[in-house]
Design a protein around this motif. Structure first.
Motif, PDB file in Angstrom:
ATOM      1  N   GLU A   1     -25.646 -15.803  40.186  1.00 18.93           N
ATOM      2  CA  GLU A   1     -25.882 -17.155  39.891  1.00 18.93           C
ATOM      3  C   GLU A   1     -26.186 -18.056  40.997  1.00 18.93           C
ATOM      4  OE1 GLU A   1     -22.146 -19.614  39.472  1.00 18.93           O
ATOM      5  OE2 GLU A   1     -21.245 -17.706  39.294  1.00 18.93           O
TER       6      GLU A   1
ATOM      7  N   VAL B   1     -18.777 -15.698  43.286  1.00 16.62           N
ATOM      8  CA  VAL B   1     -19.766 -14.319  43.348  1.00 16.62           C
ATOM      9  C   VAL B   1     -19.146 -13.159  43.757  1.00 16.62           C
ATOM     10  CG1 VAL B   1     -22.085 -13.746  44.754  1.00 16.62           C
ATOM     11  CG2 VAL B   1     -21.619 -16.157  43.737  1.00 16.62           C
TER      12      VAL B   1
ATOM     13  N   GLN C   1     -30.831 -15.577  49.224  1.00 23.32           N
ATOM     14  CA  GLN C   1     -30.295 -16.524  48.517  1.00 23.32           C
ATOM     15  C   GLN C   1     -29.014 -16.991  48.943  1.00 23.32           C
ATOM     16  OE1 GLN C   1     -31.153 -16.349  44.399  1.00 23.32           O
ATOM     17  NE2 GLN C   1     -29.267 -17.152  43.810  1.00 23.32           N
TER      18      GLN C   1
ATOM     19  N   ARG D   1     -17.229 -11.604  40.639  1.00 23.50           N
ATOM     20  CA  ARG D   1     -18.065 -11.205  40.103  1.00 23.50           C
ATOM     21  C   ARG D   1     -18.544  -9.744  40.253  1.00 23.50           C
ATOM     22  NH1 ARG D   1     -21.386 -15.698  37.061  1.00 23.50           N
ATOM     23  NH2 ARG D   1     -19.626 -16.913  36.389  1.00 23.50           N
ATOM     24  N   HIS D   2     -18.724  -9.676  41.646  1.00 19.12           N
ATOM     25  CA  HIS D   2     -19.297  -8.211  42.131  1.00 19.12           C
ATOM     26  C   HIS D   2     -18.383  -7.174  42.590  1.00 19.12           C
ATOM     27  CE1 HIS D   2     -23.588 -10.413  42.944  1.00 19.12           C
ATOM     28  NE2 HIS D   2     -23.163 -10.279  41.663  1.00 19.12           N
TER      29      HIS D   2
ATOM     30  N   ALA E   1     -27.498 -11.626  37.554  1.00 20.94           N
ATOM     31  CA  ALA E   1     -27.161 -10.829  38.850  1.00 20.94           C
ATOM     32  C   ALA E   1     -26.428 -11.448  39.730  1.00 20.94           C
ATOM     33  CB  ALA E   1     -28.203  -9.754  39.148  1.00 20.94           C
TER      34      ALA E   1
ATOM     35  N   TYR F   1     -17.728 -21.299  45.072  1.00 21.03           N
ATOM     36  CA  TYR F   1     -19.074 -20.405  44.514  1.00 21.03           C
ATOM     37  C   TYR F   1     -18.886 -19.197  45.283  1.00 21.03           C
ATOM     38  CZ  TYR F   1     -23.736 -19.012  44.603  1.00 21.03           C
ATOM     39  OH  TYR F   1     -25.076 -18.297  44.529  1.00 21.03           O
TER      40      TYR F   1
ATOM     41  N   LYS G   1     -24.988 -20.930  34.853  1.00 21.41           N
ATOM     42  CA  LYS G   1     -23.507 -20.248  34.755  1.00 21.41           C
ATOM     43  C   LYS G   1     -23.575 -18.880  33.881  1.00 21.41           C
ATOM     44  CE  LYS G   1     -21.990 -23.750  36.799  1.00 21.41           C
ATOM     45  NZ  LYS G   1     -21.476 -23.699  38.202  1.00 21.41           N
TER      46      LYS G   1
ATOM     47  N   HIS H   1     -23.033 -15.223  33.007  1.00 20.85           N
ATOM     48  CA  HIS H   1     -22.721 -14.023  33.381  1.00 20.85           C
ATOM     49  C   HIS H   1     -23.640 -12.935  33.163  1.00 20.85           C
ATOM     50  CE1 HIS H   1     -18.069 -15.083  34.150  1.00 20.85           C
ATOM     51  NE2 HIS H   1     -18.601 -16.137  33.522  1.00 20.85           N
TER      52      HIS H   1
END
Lengths: 249, 249
Positions: B61, A158, A104, A161-162, B59, A154, B54, B56
């Motif tokens: 977005e 990501v 993705q 967040r990871h 896993a 974006y 959006k 959280h």
């Protein structure tokens, strides 16, 4: 020889879309040949690539390079090639959910790359840049103002967040390598705009630097296998499309 | 209930990229809800879509709709969704080589769809069509003269080599359904150009007609679940971009 030798087919002379595949093969230390860059005497060259592409022996002909031959398989489309190679090269987890997630992200990079291409070719790939300059300027302004911030914002989100080190979390993947290429390419094409935007993507900038320092990538970048960026590829530097800050509207 | 209920998330009011997923779900008779088209009282609507996008808790977005929820998985990018759904819906073989081949074709359709979009938005998705009409005319002329024939000629050739009934050979797949949508959409957007080009793609035209007659697809097309083509989607009809033959340059 135990490891399979992969055959990569792509236009010689440019990094282009083939570079995303090269980076994965190089980082993994995988045995491969870059067929169209070999001399004809070694069964290489563009003619060999075009001959295979049109061969009736193929189960499915590619629409366009790059494509990869791995044993009996011939696979086209960059993201598809990386989906196949990822777990085999240790550059993607091999459970279905993780593979789909990596893919993705790679497909979103594909979308971004197509938009980068269209900054210099907004009307037609069949025309020269010089024949679509006013449109290229308009498209580049929109790309730098809206689309580049949206895409890079974006990926920055990501990544953060990871955990900030790898975009999938966990270990280095082919998506990290592709993001390195995106940052390197955008810096080449739009140095002024990227210098101004860099403070908003500290995670991606740091990821770029870490990838560049990986031993096999560093060796690759210093070798003549790494074709320099140039104005035949995806990421092209036309100064008029990236004005200095003082000249920006 | 034994079969999983899929949740599709896409902009209501247009076919757009979501339609390629809808066609697969409809043809398979799979249970699904089109979340953003449900009323807010049923936990639907665009707000529900944007909230999930959006979240959280995800896993990963999505960058943009469409995306599909299947149990714990949330998958974005049309070709990725179809790669996942294909074997589960009986719309793709489940061996690796066949899945990669189907996906390669679907990614080529993705490229074509992006180029169709850019015929009316060659400068920026942030601007109205009315603000990029001269560029749209130039891009459409190039698309109809060069790109559409190249893409459709490719799919016609692949279809023919595989026996003429299904683009993968063998059975109906999600790629056939997507090719139906491409032909239907191009006919809507460019009726004059497609009428002139149809004799060069007899296999694709026949495939379109066979898909339209499949019982579940025929029922779907006759239902109000099939949103009519309109000028908010990918395939838009602007008469000035598709001149009658006598007015063509």
């Amino acid at each position: 020889m135990n490891a399979p030798t992969y055959e990569l087919y792509y236009w010689p002379g440019i990094q282009g879309r083939g570079e995303f595949v090269r980076l994965a093969l190089e980082d993994a230390g995988a045995p491969y040949v870059d067929v169209a860059r070999l001399p004809a005497a070694k069964h290489g060259g563009v003619a060999a690539m075009q001959k295979l592409m049109k061969s009736h022996a193929l189960a499915l002909e590619p629409f366009a390079p790059p494509f990869l031959r791995s044993g009996d398989l011939v696979i086209a489309q960059v993201a598809n090639i990386l989906f196949y190679l990822g777990p085999r090269l240790g550059l993607a987890p091999d459970d279905e959910a993780s593979r789909l997630g990596a893919h993705q992200l790679q497909l979103t990079i594909t979308d971004l790359v197509a938009e980068v291409h269209d900054t210099h070719h907004p009307i037609s790939v069949e025309l020269y840049y010089e024949d679509q300059k006013p449109e290229a300027l308009r498209r580049s302004q929109a790309f730098l103002a809206e689309r580049m911030p949206k895409f890079l914002g974006y990926f920055e989100r990501v990544l953060e967040r990871h955990g900030g080190r790898h975009v999938l979390g966990g270990a280095m993947s082919y998506v990290d390598l592709s993001l390195f290429q995106v940052i390197a390419g955008l810096r080449y094409a739009f140095p002024h705009a990227m210098a101004a935007f860099a403070p908003r993507i500290p995670g991606l900038v740091a990821l770029h630097d870490r990838v560049a320092e990986r031993p096999r990538i560093a060796a690759y970048l210093a070798s003549d296998r790494r074709i320099p960026f140039n104005e035949g590829g995806i990421f092209r530097h036309y100064p008029e499309l990236d004005p200095a800050p003082s000249k920006r509207r």
